[in-house]
Design a protein around this motif. Structure first.
Motif, PDB file in Angstrom:
ATOM      1  N   TYR A  76       0.840  -1.198   0.000  1.00 25.08           N
ATOM      2  CA  TYR A  76       0.000   0.000   0.000  1.00 25.08           C
ATOM      3  C   TYR A  76       0.875   1.248   0.000  1.00 25.08           C
ATOM      4  O   TYR A  76       1.850   1.343   0.748  1.00 25.08           O
ATOM      5  CB  TYR A  76      -0.941   0.003   1.198  1.00 25.08           C
ATOM      6  CG  TYR A  76      -1.970  -1.103   1.110  1.00 25.08           C
ATOM      7  CD1 TYR A  76      -3.105  -0.955   0.310  1.00 25.08           C
ATOM      8  CD2 TYR A  76      -1.798  -2.309   1.787  1.00 25.08           C
ATOM      9  CE1 TYR A  76      -4.043  -1.975   0.209  1.00 25.08           C
ATOM     10  CE2 TYR A  76      -2.729  -3.331   1.684  1.00 25.08           C
ATOM     11  CZ  TYR A  76      -3.851  -3.157   0.887  1.00 25.08           C
ATOM     12  OH  TYR A  76      -4.771  -4.172   0.779  1.00 25.08           O
ATOM     13  N   ILE A  77       0.511   2.200  -0.842  1.00 22.27           N
ATOM     14  CA  ILE A  77       1.271   3.434  -1.007  1.00 22.27           C
ATOM     15  C   ILE A  77       0.329   4.602  -0.742  1.00 22.27           C
ATOM     16  O   ILE A  77      -0.656   4.790  -1.465  1.00 22.27           O
ATOM     17  CB  ILE A  77       1.861   3.532  -2.438  1.00 22.27           C
ATOM     18  CG1 ILE A  77       2.750   2.312  -2.727  1.00 22.27           C
ATOM     19  CG2 ILE A  77       2.631   4.828  -2.628  1.00 22.27           C
ATOM     20  CD1 ILE A  77       3.035   2.084  -4.190  1.00 22.27           C
ATOM     21  N   ARG A  78       0.593   5.380   0.264  1.00 24.45           N
ATOM     22  CA  ARG A  78      -0.324   6.456   0.678  1.00 24.45           C
ATOM     23  C   ARG A  78      -0.083   7.724  -0.134  1.00 24.45           C
ATOM     24  O   ARG A  78       1.049   8.198  -0.254  1.00 24.45           O
ATOM     25  CB  ARG A  78      -0.160   6.738   2.171  1.00 24.45           C
ATOM     26  CG  ARG A  78      -1.197   7.675   2.752  1.00 24.45           C
ATOM     27  CD  ARG A  78      -2.574   7.065   2.656  1.00 24.45           C
ATOM     28  NE  ARG A  78      -3.613   7.968   3.115  1.00 24.45           N
ATOM     29  CZ  ARG A  78      -4.192   7.891   4.309  1.00 24.45           C
ATOM     30  NH1 ARG A  78      -3.837   6.938   5.164  1.00 24.45           N
ATOM     31  NH2 ARG A  78      -5.135   8.736   4.655  1.00 24.45           N
ATOM     32  N   GLN A  79      -1.160   8.266  -0.702  1.00 27.00           N
ATOM     33  CA  GLN A  79      -1.119   9.543  -1.433  1.00 27.00           C
ATOM     34  C   GLN A  79      -1.848  10.574  -0.583  1.00 27.00           C
ATOM     35  O   GLN A  79      -3.015  10.392  -0.224  1.00 27.00           O
ATOM     36  CB  GLN A  79      -1.787   9.393  -2.807  1.00 27.00           C
ATOM     37  CG  GLN A  79      -1.617  10.604  -3.712  1.00 27.00           C
ATOM     38  CD  GLN A  79      -2.257  10.382  -5.088  1.00 27.00           C
ATOM     39  OE1 GLN A  79      -3.277   9.702  -5.204  1.00 27.00           O
ATOM     40  NE2 GLN A  79      -1.666  10.947  -6.129  1.00 27.00           N
ATOM     41  N   SER A  80      -1.182  11.666  -0.257  1.00 18.69           N
ATOM     42  CA  SER A  80      -1.739  12.642   0.675  1.00 18.69           C
ATOM     43  C   SER A  80      -2.975  13.332   0.139  1.00 18.69           C
ATOM     44  O   SER A  80      -3.859  13.749   0.894  1.00 18.69           O
ATOM     45  CB  SER A  80      -0.677  13.694   1.024  1.00 18.69           C
ATOM     46  OG  SER A  80      -0.225  14.346  -0.157  1.00 18.69           O
ATOM     47  N   ALA A  81      -3.060  13.473  -1.178  1.00 19.04           N
ATOM     48  CA  ALA A  81      -4.203  14.109  -1.836  1.00 19.04           C
ATOM     49  C   ALA A  81      -4.243  13.614  -3.272  1.00 19.04           C
ATOM     50  O   ALA A  81      -3.214  13.193  -3.816  1.00 19.04           O
ATOM     51  CB  ALA A  81      -4.080  15.633  -1.785  1.00 19.04           C
ATOM     52  N   PRO A  82      -5.427  13.634  -3.906  1.00 20.43           N
ATOM     53  CA  PRO A  82      -5.514  13.185  -5.306  1.00 20.43           C
ATOM     54  C   PRO A  82      -4.896  14.213  -6.247  1.00 20.43           C
ATOM     55  O   PRO A  82      -5.580  15.068  -6.803  1.00 20.43           O
ATOM     56  CB  PRO A  82      -7.029  13.037  -5.523  1.00 20.43           C
ATOM     57  CG  PRO A  82      -7.658  13.950  -4.538  1.00 20.43           C
ATOM     58  CD  PRO A  82      -6.758  13.970  -3.342  1.00 20.43           C
ATOM     59  N   LEU A  83      -3.600  14.112  -6.433  1.00 20.30           N
ATOM     60  CA  LEU A  83      -2.841  15.118  -7.183  1.00 20.30           C
ATOM     61  C   LEU A  83      -2.494  14.673  -8.601  1.00 20.30           C
ATOM     62  O   LEU A  83      -1.595  15.243  -9.217  1.00 20.30           O
ATOM     63  CB  LEU A  83      -1.555  15.475  -6.405  1.00 20.30           C
ATOM     64  CG  LEU A  83      -1.787  16.105  -5.029  1.00 20.30           C
ATOM     65  CD1 LEU A  83      -0.470  16.292  -4.286  1.00 20.30           C
ATOM     66  CD2 LEU A  83      -2.520  17.441  -5.172  1.00 20.30           C
ATOM     67  N   GLY A  84      -3.194  13.663  -9.115  1.00 22.51           N
ATOM     68  CA  GLY A  84      -3.003  13.264 -10.493  1.00 22.51           C
ATOM     69  C   GLY A  84      -2.365  11.898 -10.640  1.00 22.51           C
ATOM     70  O   GLY A  84      -1.675  11.408  -9.744  1.00 22.51           O
ATOM     71  N   LEU A  85      -2.585  11.292 -11.822  1.00 24.34           N
ATOM     72  CA  LEU A  85      -2.059   9.954 -12.079  1.00 24.34           C
ATOM     73  C   LEU A  85      -0.532   9.962 -12.132  1.00 24.34           C
ATOM     74  O   LEU A  85       0.116   9.015 -11.664  1.00 24.34           O
ATOM     75  CB  LEU A  85      -2.616   9.408 -13.395  1.00 24.34           C
ATOM     76  CG  LEU A  85      -4.141   9.386 -13.565  1.00 24.34           C
ATOM     77  CD1 LEU A  85      -4.523   8.623 -14.824  1.00 24.34           C
ATOM     78  CD2 LEU A  85      -4.826   8.780 -12.349  1.00 24.34           C
ATOM     79  N   ALA A  86       0.045  11.012 -12.724  1.00 22.35           N
ATOM     80  CA  ALA A  86       1.503  11.085 -12.786  1.00 22.35           C
ATOM     81  C   ALA A  86       2.097  11.266 -11.391  1.00 22.35           C
ATOM     82  O   ALA A  86       3.206  10.783 -11.106  1.00 22.35           O
ATOM     83  CB  ALA A  86       1.944  12.221 -13.707  1.00 22.35           C
ATOM     84  N   HIS A  87       1.360  11.933 -10.503  1.00 28.14           N
ATOM     85  CA  HIS A  87       1.825  12.078  -9.119  1.00 28.14           C
ATOM     86  C   HIS A  87       1.864  10.720  -8.431  1.00 28.14           C
ATOM     87  O   HIS A  87       2.764  10.436  -7.626  1.00 28.14           O
ATOM     88  CB  HIS A  87       0.907  13.032  -8.357  1.00 28.14           C
ATOM     89  CG  HIS A  87       1.312  13.254  -6.926  1.00 28.14           C
ATOM     90  ND1 HIS A  87       0.756  12.562  -5.877  1.00 28.14           N
ATOM     91  CD2 HIS A  87       2.252  14.070  -6.385  1.00 28.14           C
ATOM     92  CE1 HIS A  87       1.308  12.951  -4.747  1.00 28.14           C
ATOM     93  NE2 HIS A  87       2.220  13.876  -5.019  1.00 28.14           N
ATOM     94  N   ALA A  88       0.899   9.856  -8.752  1.00 37.08           N
ATOM     95  CA  ALA A  88       0.903   8.503  -8.187  1.00 37.08           C
ATOM     96  C   ALA A  88       2.155   7.741  -8.612  1.00 37.08           C
ATOM     97  O   ALA A  88       2.754   7.013  -7.812  1.00 37.08           O
ATOM     98  CB  ALA A  88      -0.350   7.756  -8.626  1.00 37.08           C
ATOM     99  N   VAL A  89       2.565   7.897  -9.863  1.00 35.57           N
ATOM    100  CA  VAL A  89       3.804   7.264 -10.331  1.00 35.57           C
ATOM    101  C   VAL A  89       5.000   7.842  -9.580  1.00 35.57           C
ATOM    102  O   VAL A  89       5.913   7.116  -9.172  1.00 35.57           O
ATOM    103  CB  VAL A  89       3.978   7.468 -11.850  1.00 35.57           C
ATOM    104  CG1 VAL A  89       5.315   6.907 -12.322  1.00 35.57           C
ATOM    105  CG2 VAL A  89       2.832   6.806 -12.617  1.00 35.57           C
TER     106      VAL A  89
END
Length: 355
Positions: A76-89
């Motif tokens: 599991y990888i935590r993203q602080s906010a939905p900042l885009g698909l490229a941000h997820a990468v």
């Protein structure tokens, strides 16, 4: 090869359902949308999977666990906010390492899976391979422009004036070349790092970005209409079986799945449809393209082309269709009020009333 599954979005288009449930866990044919994607990844021979999660992380982790139920090893990888698909990468860089990977949107549905596409990518190994499909309203998606030879020349996210009707499907096959691209782009006008911009960066830097146009079924299940349509498509591919109890006064027609513990009394069920475990259907009609989740109670009612989530009660309602009803909801007739509607609705609700 690894997989990166994005499950961090807020699901605003599915409110009020997503006020209390992660959009990736809304049931399609009584199974969370996310599970179909995980199964497709496992069928493609990929076992090392990172799931990007946000505010609904605890729900996703409870539902998926360590991935062993799917034959997967989950990180599991935590993203602080939905900042885009490229941000997820970008934030998944450590997990991805220097391996190729498929990025799969957790609320997307691709009939037939991705095994053939992964095999094709492994054999030819371009820097990136995208999936495209023709859509009637491309301005709602990432849009690709191809030249006369079919080469990808331009990608744009939700353009006001689309250059084609080819939308990006929610699965991307990528090599480590994309890591330099996501570091080299700036946030878009909506404040996100767009995967379309990263792919355009690769094109501008003469990398090999290829496309495959799919003619099979694909849906982004981000709104109620698409969710119902996916439910219909899945149910049409599920063979019927009866593991529950059906009395002699009931009629089962077509492909109908009645799960263990369910009881059907004095009712007519017309498939494709699924009745969840421990659900009771009495003196009712359940029509095609309907899924009723476990632990529901349907009495003296008619339901068609709808999704009824767990622990709902529908009693004495003449006709429900084209509806998505959330967990533990109660739908009953108004009493003592003539020619009137009584409604208790949450924020962002949408109701269509036949007067």
């Amino acid at each position: 090869m690894k997989a990166l599954v994005l499950s961090g979005g807020a699901g605003t288009r599915l409110r009020p359902i997503t006020h209390t449930c992660a959009k990736q866990l809304v049931l399609v044919a009584n199974k969370p949308v996310l599970f179909y994607g995980l199964e497709a990844i496992a069928e493609a021979g990929i076992t090392d999977v990172g799931i990007v999660v946000g505010d609904t992380a605890s729900e996703i982790e409870r539902a998926v666990g360590d991935g062993s139920a799917f034959g997967l090893d989950i990180t599991y990888i935590r993203q602080s906010a939905p900042l885009g698909l490229a941000h997820a990468v970008l934030i998944a860089r450590e997990f991805l390492g220097d391996e190729d990977f498929v990025m799969y949107l957790g609320d997307n549905f691709i009939v037939g899976g991705i095994a053939d596409l992964v095999d094709e990518f492994r054999s030819s190994r371009p820097d990136a391979q995208i999936l495209l499909t023709k859509v009637p309203d491309p301005s709602a998606f990432g849009v690709a422009e191809l030249d006369v030879s079919g080469k990808v020349v331009n990608l744009e996210e939700k353009p006001a004036v689309p250059r084609s009707d080819l939308a990006l499907v929610g699965a991307f096959l990528l090599t480590p070349a994309v890591h330099e691209a996501v570091r080299g782009i700036e946030p878009s006008a909506r404040g996100e790092l767009e995967i379309t911009d990263a792919l355009q960066w690769l094109i501008d830097h003469r990398c090999d970005v290829r496309s495959t146009t799919i003619s099979g079924y694909w849906k982004d299940t981000g709104n109620v209409i698409d969710m119902l349509e996916v439910n219909r498509a899945v149910l049409e591919r599920v063979g019927g079986r009866v593991d529950g109890w059906v009395d002699a006064d009931s009629e089962i027609i077509g492909q109908v799945t009645i799960e263990a513990g369910a009881e059907i009394r004095g009712s007519r069920i017309v498939g494709p449809a699924v009745i969840g475990a421990n659900t009771l259907v009495v003196d009712s009609y359940v029509g095609p393209s309907t899924s009723i989740a476990p632990d529901c109670r349907i009495e003296s009612s008619e339901i068609e082309f709808s999704i009824i989530l767990a622990e709902c009660t529908v009693r004495g309602v003449r006709r429900i269709e084209g509806s998505l009803i959330g967990q533990k909801a109660e739908v009953t007739p108004a009493t003592g009020v003539r020619a009137a509607h009584r409604l208790v609705l949450g924020d962002h609700s949408k109701v269509r009333i036949s007067s």
